[in-house]
Every structure is written in C-alpha cells, then in structure tokens.
Design an enzyme around this catalytic site. Structure first.
Site, PDB file in Angstrom:
ATOM      1  CG  ASP A   1      26.808  42.308   1.443  1.00 59.47           C
ATOM      2  OD1 ASP A   1      27.369  43.407   1.289  1.00 59.47           O
ATOM      3  OD2 ASP A   1      27.403  41.218   1.347  1.00 59.47           O
TER       4      ASP A   1
ATOM      5  CG  ASP B   1      30.349  29.564  10.523  1.00 56.74           C
ATOM      6  OD1 ASP B   1      30.662  28.809   9.579  1.00 56.74           O
ATOM      7  OD2 ASP B   1      29.202  29.610  11.005  1.00 56.74           O
TER       8      ASP B   1
END
Length: 703
Positions: free
Chosen positions: A279, A432
């Site tokens: 990214d 997460d």
C-alpha cells in the site's frame, strides 16, 4: 573562665592506666606515681626508669590501641578538604546535568512544531491539564504562606473571625471549603479508583496463577502430527495449500527481511503462494518492492505483487482486497506477517499440524520475539510489557478459554473461519481484534503457541511507540461500541459473553488506563493540597510494586528495571487514557492509522542464516547469499537516494507529559511541607519520569 578540673574522670583514667601496666613484663618496672621522675645515680650499673601517667600514654602498647589514636591537625584538614572536593564534584556534576537538561529543553522547544489553529480533542485534553497545573501552583503558593506563618500547627478558625486578619480569614475559609465540599467527592472518586485498581490487580494475579499452573503441569497444545525436517519424507498431499500474506506500506527499511524470510519457508513451493500486499504511496519504495518480488520469482518462488489503486481501510482494506482474488478459494489456510516479521523456515511446519483433527480450530497464534529488545531503555520496558502479554495473558486465555485477541501478525487462520465471521472489516483500526471477536462468537477456537517465536522489531523512538499505543487503545473502544449488541445477541454462553465484555474489553482496555491515569496523575497530586482526602500508602507503593513484580516475572532478565517499568507505565497512562476516551466517544483522530516506523534492526547475517536453510527452494546457496546482500546496483542507488531525500528525524517535545511533570513535582513540594514520606518520593520520581519522557530522552536520540 577556665573549665574546673574533672576529678572523677582523672580517677577513672588512672585506674585504666593501672590495669594496662599490670600486663607489662616483670623485668621492667613502671611507676604510676606522678611525683617522682629522677634516676638513681648512686649505682651507675642500674637505672631506675619511672614513667609518669602523662608519659605512659605514648607507650607502644597504647599506640596499638585504636581508641587512643588521635588525628593531627594536618590529617583533619586533609580529610575535610577531600570531603569538600567530593561535594564540589557532585555539585558540579548536578549543575552540568541541569544545564544540559535546560539546553535540551530549550532546543526542543525551539524546534517543536507550532500549535494547530483549530483545537482538536487532544489539545482540549492538554488545556485541562494546564488548568490543573495553574490550580496546583496557586495552591502551593497559598500553602507556602501558611507554612511560614506557622498555620500548619495552629490553623486559624472562623469562630474567631473578628480577630483575624484578611489573609488569615481567607485561609480559614479555604480550610472549611476543602474539608466540607472538596475533600468528600475527591475521597469518593479515589475510593472508586482504588476498588477498580484492586479488581484489576486480582485479575492480573489470577492470570499469573494460571501461568504457574501451566508451567507446573506442563500444559501445552498437542498436534496430531508432526512434519519432519525433510519434505521428501511426506507425500505432497500431506501439505495443505497455504496462502502467505505480507501487508506493508512504505516499509523501505524492512521489506527485504520479511520477503526473504517468508520465501525461505521449508514448505513445498507448489503448495504455497506468497502475496506481497503493498500500500505504499512512495514510487521509489514501490519499485524496490517490485524488484525484490521479481528477484524471488526468478528463483522459482510462487510470489505475487499487489498494489491497490484505491487505498481505503488501511490494513483491513488491504487484506480484504487480497482475499477477494479468485485463486484464494484453492487455499485452506492463510498466514499473515507484517513487514518487520521474520518467521523461521519451519514456521508453517510448526503451526499447520495443529489444525489437523481440530475442525473447530480457527486460529493458531505464535509468540513474538524481538531483535532489538536491548537497544535502549524504551525497548527494554516494552519487552517487559509484551512478555507478560504473550506468556501470561495470551497463553492462559488460549489454554483455559480458547479465546484471545489476534495480534494481527505471526498467525495462521483457517480461511473458512474468516469467511464465516464476515472476513476483514474496515470499521475500526484494530481489524485483528475485530475479526477475532466475530470468529469467537461464531464458535471458532484459538490456540496460542508459546514455544513458536517469530522475530520482529520494537519501536525505538518514543514518538513511534506513542502512536502505536494510541491506536492499540483507541481501536478497542471503537470496536466495543460497535460490537456490544452483537455480543449480547450472539448464541454463545453467558460465561463467554461475560469474558468478552467485562474481562476482555472493560477491565483490560477501559478500566486499566482510567484508574491508572486518574489515581496516580490526578487524585494523588490533589490529595497533597486536600489532605482531608487521604490516599493510603499501600495504594501508592505496595500494591503497584507487587503488580510490577508479577509483570516482570515472564522476563526475569529485566528485573533491574522494575522501578523504571512501574514509573514508565504510569507515564504511558496519559496516552492510553487519552486514546481510550477518543475511541470511546469517537472524537477526531480515533479512526487514524499511523504506520509504526521501523529502523531495520534485523541484521543481514540473520537473513543469510535463514537463506542457507532453504536449499530446497533455491537452486544455488552461494548465489542466494550474494543476491541477498546485493539486490541490484540500481535498486540500491534508488534506496540510498530516497534516504538522502527523506525528512530529517528529530526528537520532539511532548507538552502533556511536561505539564504533568510540573504538576507532580509541585505536589511533591507540598508533600515535603507536610512530611509525607512515601508520597513525596513517589511524586518526586514520577515527576522526574514525566520530565524525561516529555523531553523525549527515553528512546532513540536522533538530533
């Protein structure tokens, strides 16, 4: 006027000398008479020696008695001169340190960025701290006046208002105000924080007992099968299809380490696919990562480079986009490694076997190990915190509850579990933890492997660590607001709901930073100026010390840092409290992801050591060693030019920490006036710790 003679002392002295004379040899005659001192001249062959009392002091026997030794004037002068020299040396050292501290503060104040024009939630929080500082300074001046006038021993009373002066009347009114109106609510708030403190301490002690029980009984997960070191010993069907993902963003320092370590996995190449999910918005970094991927592709590794055109959702958006590829359906498991993680070549062989025979197992999480834990004081303190998190919290929850928060990396997921719980979500910055909670509500179990470690890097600067902690404590509060009703409506048992809501979110994510900041940074300084609201010594010293001792047990080599760890954790409560409030009420900055800066501490020798073990994947080891140290002259030149053109790193000045340092030091002065020993020392050392952190002297020094 001369002092009269002391006859009693003279008699005692003569008696002591007589006892000493009794030890003399019989061949020598000593006389203790002080009146005779002449020799017998009539017989020249015999000399009668008579020693007076005053002369007997200088006898050899008396010279050996240390009680009778005396210092001369020269010796005393030399001794005093040495003491004076040591005092001047210590004073000069302290003065030099103080001047250096002032110069550092002045330089960092001058180089600090200007304040933003529009106030943010963080600046409002800082404004409240400044108001508190102004208040305690005014109260300290007031208390100093009262101290020097002796009002602490006989305070003025409003019952005698007609005979009091103006200042005495104001002080008497202040005493009544603080006793009747200010101290009771402060005492009530402190009692609430003490209760929360004790509840959290009991939780930590229970976790530690669970860890002791695991060590005592040698409890650990057991895999149904094990892979041998050589892949030829197994059929190709024994190795499931594994997808390995490496999300990264502008990771110029560590991209080679992570890619090289993943490609060195001792796993059949046709059963593994590596996705490099880049990214980066820096074109130079993109080109370097592409060149690294192409280098491993030419060596036979199945590795792909992906770059999103629309970069939304941070890491969660990156992983979600990669999981939508058509070829993902051919894979059963996905392993995730951040850019600074270096798994060992047998990582997959140590983690994948636990899924076999456990159809309800959704996640296998490995422990982190740090390549730079001894780099500076900041990394040493982080190692203490994370060692307790992994060895105690993660291991105990994994053994007894089969649930813990996914750490975002160094773990292997069953792809079916990710799909059933809805996959990666972009609604929070802790994707997460989000996916772990949703998977647990769907009935999936987790396993933590404490003996499988994955190398990574700790933040070495306080700026990077502070941004990391802000995201880690702001994200859980965002997630708690969003998933609270999902937890209530889920079909899991009420014990699991209680564990997620109270223990996982409220106690360890909300209550811990709340009471730590409120109790030790706000209530304790105020109780010095409102002595009617008392904070017991066991709350200030004994219980925190015992909790710090429990926290440091998983990292016994860090035991000398137990006191800095206690003080630093209280200092970090400011950042954690601010992040918790920001995430809970969705203030500006709560949904913000700042990539933790890496320094690339992973040595090239470590990477070469991993590369030597992957002869099954690579054709020629010597060629690989040369290429891992020389990735191409063109790419190396690009990297060097990028580093030269990059921004210069500087240490910063942290205003909230500095303001709280002055608050605590001011309260320590007030505590000194009232002779409160343990409170004074705690406030003094805690204030110095805030000062060191506020001046950015604890981590990496770069300017």
């Amino acid at each position: 006027m001369p002092r009269p003679p002391n006859y009693e002392f003279q008699q005692w002295w003569n008696k002591q000398q007589q006892e000493i004379h009794n030890f003399n040899p019989p061949s020598m005659t000593f006389s203790s008479s002080s009146s005779t001192s002449t020799s017998n001249v009539e017989n020249p062959n015999f000399v009668s020696v008579e020693i007076s009392t005053s002369e007997s002091i200088s006898s050899p026997l008396n010279r050996k008695d240390p009680r009778n030794r005396t210092r001369s004037v020269r010796q005393l002068s030399f001794f005093c001169f040495l003491k004076l020299q040591h005092f001047i040396h210590y004073l000069f050292s302290f003065f030099t340190f103080f001047i250096s501290l002032l110069r550092t503060a002045n330089r960092r104040i001058a180089n600090s960025p200007p304040l933003p024009r529009h106030p943010s939630p963080e600046s409002r929080f800082y404004r409240l701290i400044k108001v508190l500082l102004a208040l305690v300074l005014v109260l300290l001046c007031f208390e100093l006046i009262a101290y020097f006038k002796g009002w602490h021993f006989s305070p003025p009373s409003l019952h005698k208002a007609e005979v009091l002066g103006f200042v005495e009347l104001v002080y008497a009114s202040w005493l009544r105000l603080r006793a009747e109106y200010l101290a009771p609510p402060l005492q009530s708030l402190s009692n609430i924080c003490i209760i929360l403190f004790l509840v959290q301490s009991v939780d930590r002690a229970v976790l530690m007992l669970g860890c002791f029980w695991i060590k005592l009984r040698r409890i650990k997960p057991v895999a149904v099968m094990e892979y041998s070191s050589k892949s030829e010993d197994h059929n190709i069907e024994d190795f499931p299809m594994v997808l390995v993902q490496i999300p990264m963003c502008n990771e110029r320092e560590v991209y080679q380490h992570s890619i090289g370590a993943v490609c060195a996995q001792n796993w059949p190449r046709e059963r593994m696919l590596v996705q490099v999910l880049d990214d980066s918005d820096d074109p130079d970094v993109q080109q370097l990562i592409k060149a690294e991927v192409q280098k491993w592709q030419q060596r036979g590794v199945r590795i792909l480079y992906r770059h999103r055109l629309i970069r939304t959702g941070y890491k969660a958006g990156n992983l979600k986009s990669a999981m939508h590829c058509d070829y993902v359906k051919n894979y059963e498991f996905v392993a995730i490694f951040d850019a600074d993680f270096q798994p060992s070549p047998d990582f997959l062989k140590k983690t994948i076997p636990y899924f076999k025979g456990n159809d309800d197992l959704g996640l296998v999480q490995a422990r982190w190990a740090f390549v730079n834990k001894d780099e500076n004081l900041l990394t040493r303190l982080q190692n203490i915190n994370l060692s307790f998190h992994f060895e105690v919290e993660q291991q105990v929850n994994g053994v007894f509850i089969n649930f813990f928060g996914f750490n975002g990396t160094a773990g292997v997921w069953r792809i079916k579990a990710l799909e059933e719980c809805g996959g990666w979500s972009e609604r929070t910055t802790v994707e997460d933890m989000d996916v772990a909670v949703r998977a647990h509500l769907c009935g999936w179990k987790f396993i933590f492997l404490n003996d499988v470690k994955c190398l990574c890097e700790l933040p070495e600067s306080y700026e990077a660590y502070k941004k990391q902690q802000h995201r880690w404590h702001s994200g859980p509060m965002q997630l708690f607001r969003m998933c609270f009703m999902e937890i209530i409506r889920s079909k899991v048992s009420w014990t699991k709901k209680f564990n997620i809501i109270f223990l996982f979110f409220l106690l360890r994510k909300l209550i811990l930073p709340f009471y730590s900041f409120t109790l030790f940074c706000i209530i304790l300084p105020l109780t010095m100026f409102l002595p009617e609201a008392h904070l017991p010594a066991w709350v200030v010293c004994y219980v925190p010390g015992f909790m710090s001792l429990l926290s440091i047990l998983p990292a016994p080599q860090s035991f000398p840092f137990i006191v800095p760890y206690l003080l630093f954790e209280n200092t970090m409560s400011v950042t954690k409290f601010n992040a918790m409030i920001t995430g809970l009420f969705r203030f500006k900055g709560s949904y913000e992801w700042v990539v933790t800066k890496k320094s690339g501490r992973s040595s090239e020798a470590d990477l070469l050591g991993l590369s030597e073990k992957e002869s099954e994947v690579m054709v020629d080891t010597s060629t690989l060693q040369r290429s891992s140290s020389d990735s191409g002259l063109e790419e190396l030149n690009k990297l060097n030019m990028s580093k030269k053109n990059g921004k210069t790193k500087r240490n910063r000045l942290y205003r909230k920490e500095l303001t709280l340092a002055f608050i605590l030091l001011t309260a320590s002065v007030r505590s000194l006036l009232s002779a409160q020993g343990i409170h004074f020392y705690f406030l003094l050392f805690q204030g110095i710790t805030f000062l060191i952190v506020g001046l950015d002297l604890i981590g990496e020094q770069v300017s």
